[in-house]
Scaffold this active site. Structure first.
Site, PDB file in Angstrom:
ATOM      1  N   HIS A 142      42.998  42.236  29.282  1.00 41.35           N
ATOM      2  CA  HIS A 142      41.959  41.264  29.659  1.00 41.35           C
ATOM      3  C   HIS A 142      42.600  39.981  30.211  1.00 41.35           C
ATOM      4  O   HIS A 142      42.165  39.448  31.228  1.00 41.35           O
ATOM      5  CB  HIS A 142      41.125  40.869  28.433  1.00 41.35           C
ATOM      6  CG  HIS A 142      40.263  41.956  27.867  1.00 41.35           C
ATOM      7  ND1 HIS A 142      40.209  42.250  26.522  1.00 41.35           N
ATOM      8  CD2 HIS A 142      39.393  42.824  28.456  1.00 41.35           C
ATOM      9  CE1 HIS A 142      39.355  43.235  26.309  1.00 41.35           C
ATOM     10  NE2 HIS A 142      38.854  43.615  27.467  1.00 41.35           N
ATOM     11  N   LYS A 170      27.525  48.704  20.349  1.00 37.90           N
ATOM     12  CA  LYS A 170      28.423  49.036  19.240  1.00 37.90           C
ATOM     13  C   LYS A 170      28.440  47.836  18.288  1.00 37.90           C
ATOM     14  O   LYS A 170      28.267  46.702  18.707  1.00 37.90           O
ATOM     15  CB  LYS A 170      29.850  49.277  19.745  1.00 37.90           C
ATOM     16  CG  LYS A 170      29.933  49.795  21.161  1.00 37.90           C
ATOM     17  CD  LYS A 170      31.152  49.252  21.911  1.00 37.90           C
ATOM     18  CE  LYS A 170      30.977  49.313  23.410  1.00 37.90           C
ATOM     19  NZ  LYS A 170      31.973  48.642  24.193  1.00 37.90           N
ATOM     20  N   ARG A 209      40.787  50.613  34.760  1.00 41.41           N
ATOM     21  CA  ARG A 209      42.018  51.157  34.182  1.00 41.41           C
ATOM     22  C   ARG A 209      42.317  52.550  34.701  1.00 41.41           C
ATOM     23  O   ARG A 209      43.443  52.898  34.991  1.00 41.41           O
ATOM     24  CB  ARG A 209      41.918  51.209  32.652  1.00 41.41           C
ATOM     25  CG  ARG A 209      42.175  49.901  31.998  1.00 41.41           C
ATOM     26  CD  ARG A 209      41.664  49.905  30.599  1.00 41.41           C
ATOM     27  NE  ARG A 209      40.209  50.044  30.590  1.00 41.41           N
ATOM     28  CZ  ARG A 209      39.464  49.877  29.521  1.00 41.41           C
ATOM     29  NH1 ARG A 209      40.028  49.625  28.374  1.00 41.41           N
ATOM     30  NH2 ARG A 209      38.158  49.997  29.585  1.00 41.41           N
ATOM     31  N   SER A 214      40.584  47.433  23.753  1.00 40.92           N
ATOM     32  CA  SER A 214      40.246  46.813  22.469  1.00 40.92           C
ATOM     33  C   SER A 214      40.065  47.886  21.406  1.00 40.92           C
ATOM     34  O   SER A 214      40.436  47.688  20.241  1.00 40.92           O
ATOM     35  CB  SER A 214      38.954  46.006  22.593  1.00 40.92           C
ATOM     36  OG  SER A 214      39.100  44.974  23.533  1.00 40.92           O
TER      37      SER A 214
HETATM   38  P1  ADP Z   1      33.006  46.354  27.966  1.00 34.94           P
HETATM   39  O1  ADP Z   1      32.486  46.722  26.619  1.00 34.94           O
HETATM   40  O2  ADP Z   1      32.025  45.596  28.819  1.00 34.94           O
HETATM   41  O3  ADP Z   1      33.714  47.470  28.709  1.00 34.94           O
HETATM   42  P2  ADP Z   1      35.599  45.310  27.402  1.00 34.94           P
HETATM   43  O4  ADP Z   1      35.887  44.077  26.611  1.00 34.94           O
HETATM   44  O5  ADP Z   1      36.069  46.604  26.832  1.00 34.94           O
HETATM   45  O6  ADP Z   1      34.061  45.236  27.633  1.00 34.94           O
HETATM   46  O7  ADP Z   1      36.185  45.173  28.859  1.00 34.94           O
HETATM   47  C1  ADP Z   1      35.796  44.162  29.740  1.00 34.94           C
HETATM   48  C2  ADP Z   1      36.349  44.449  31.122  1.00 34.94           C
HETATM   49  O8  ADP Z   1      37.766  44.405  31.085  1.00 34.94           O
HETATM   50  C3  ADP Z   1      35.994  45.809  31.693  1.00 34.94           C
HETATM   51  O9  ADP Z   1      35.801  45.663  33.082  1.00 34.94           O
HETATM   52  C4  ADP Z   1      37.215  46.650  31.427  1.00 34.94           C
HETATM   53  O10 ADP Z   1      37.357  47.708  32.355  1.00 34.94           O
HETATM   54  C5  ADP Z   1      38.297  45.601  31.626  1.00 34.94           C
HETATM   55  N1  ADP Z   1      39.515  45.935  30.903  1.00 34.94           N
HETATM   56  C6  ADP Z   1      39.650  46.223  29.591  1.00 34.94           C
HETATM   57  N2  ADP Z   1      40.932  46.510  29.287  1.00 34.94           N
HETATM   58  C7  ADP Z   1      41.641  46.410  30.449  1.00 34.94           C
HETATM   59  C8  ADP Z   1      43.009  46.621  30.830  1.00 34.94           C
HETATM   60  N3  ADP Z   1      43.901  47.005  29.942  1.00 34.94           N
HETATM   61  N4  ADP Z   1      43.356  46.427  32.125  1.00 34.94           N
HETATM   62  C9  ADP Z   1      42.413  46.055  33.026  1.00 34.94           C
HETATM   63  N5  ADP Z   1      41.111  45.868  32.748  1.00 34.94           N
HETATM   64  C10 ADP Z   1      40.722  46.039  31.487  1.00 34.94           C
END
Ligand code: ADP
Length: 166
Positions: free
Chosen positions: A17, A41, A93, A131
Site C-alpha cells: 500500500h 469482512k 497485484r 493485508s
Molecule cells: P480492498 O479491500 O478494497 O481490496 P485493500 O486494503 O486490500 O482494500 O487494498 C486496497 C488497494 O491496494 C487495492 O487496489 C489493492 O489491489 C491494492 N493493493 C493491496 N496490496 C497491494 C500490493 N502489495 N501491491 C500493490 N497494490 C496493492
C-alpha cells in the site's frame, strides 16, 4: 487542483500500500487515502485504528505532504464527489485482481462519468503482499517485518495479544 482517492480497507496498511501511496501522490495535487468503514469482512482494526496506523506510517515519508487520510462508508462515488476527486487509484497485484477491479472501475465510471480509475501495477517486491497474509502470519506470531512498515509492527502483534486475552 487534481484530487485522487486511494480507497481500501488497509487492515493493516502494508509496504505494498505504501508503495502505491508514494507513487500515486506524485500523480495528483492531493491524494486522499479513503479508509473503508463498512467492509463486509469483520476488520481486525477499527476504522479509527486503521486511520491512525496510516497516519503514523505516512508521517515521515518524504514527498508525501499532499496526502490526507479520511474514513468513509457508503458508495465510493459519493465519497469521491464530496471530495471533488476525479481520480480513483487502485493497485493491481495479479491478473486475478484485474477482473474484479475492471468491473468496479467501469461501474464507478458509469455512476459518475467525471471519475476515472487509474491502476498502478505492483512493484515486484510487493506483488505477493496483502493485508490478509499479514494477518494470517501475525495471528500465529510469525515474522511480518518484511511486509509492513516497522512503525506499526508492534501494534499488529499487540492487537492479536489483546484478542487472545479476551
Ligand atoms: P480492498 O479491500 O478494497 O481490496 P485493500 O486494503 O486490500 O482494500 O487494498 C486496497 C488497494 O491496494 C487495492 O487496489 C489493492 O489491489 C491494492 N493493493 C493491496 N496490496 C497491494 C500490493 N502489495 N501491491 C500493490 N497494490 C496493492
Amino acid at each position: 487542483m487534481k484530487i485522487g482517492i486511494y480507497p481500501g480497507s488497509f487492515d493493516p496498511i502494508t509496504l505494498g500500500h505504501l508503495d502505491i501511496i508514494i507513487r500515486a501522490s506524485k500523480l495528483v495535487d492531493k491524494l486522499i487515502i479513503g479508509v473503508l468503514k463498512n467492509s463486509s469482512k469483520k476488520p481486525l482494526f477499527t476504522v479509527e485504528e486503521r486511520v491512525e496506523l496510516i497516519e503514523r506510517v505516512t508521517k515521515n515519508v518524504p514527498g508525501t505532504n499532499n496526502i490526507e487520510i479520511a474514513s468513509f462508508d457508503g458508495l465510493l462515488v459519493d465519497f469521491a464527489k464530496k471530495q471533488n476527486a476525479t481520480i480513483i487509484v487502485r493497485g493491481l497485484r495479479a491478473i486475478t485482481d484485474f477482473e474484479y477491479e475492471l468491473q468496479i472501475a467501469q461501474t464507478n465510471h458509469k455512476l459518475c462519468p467525471s471519475l476515472d480509475t487509474v491502476f498502478f501495477t505492483t512493484s515486484v517486491e510487493y506483488s505477493y503482499v496483502s493485508s490478509s497474509v499479514v494477518r494470517e502470519i501475525a495471528c500465529y506470531g510469525g515474522d511480518i517485518s518484511q511486509f509492513i512498515p516497522e512503525s506499526i509492527l508492534q501494534s499488529v502483534y499487540d492487537k492479536y495479544k489483546s484478542i487472545r486475552s479476551v
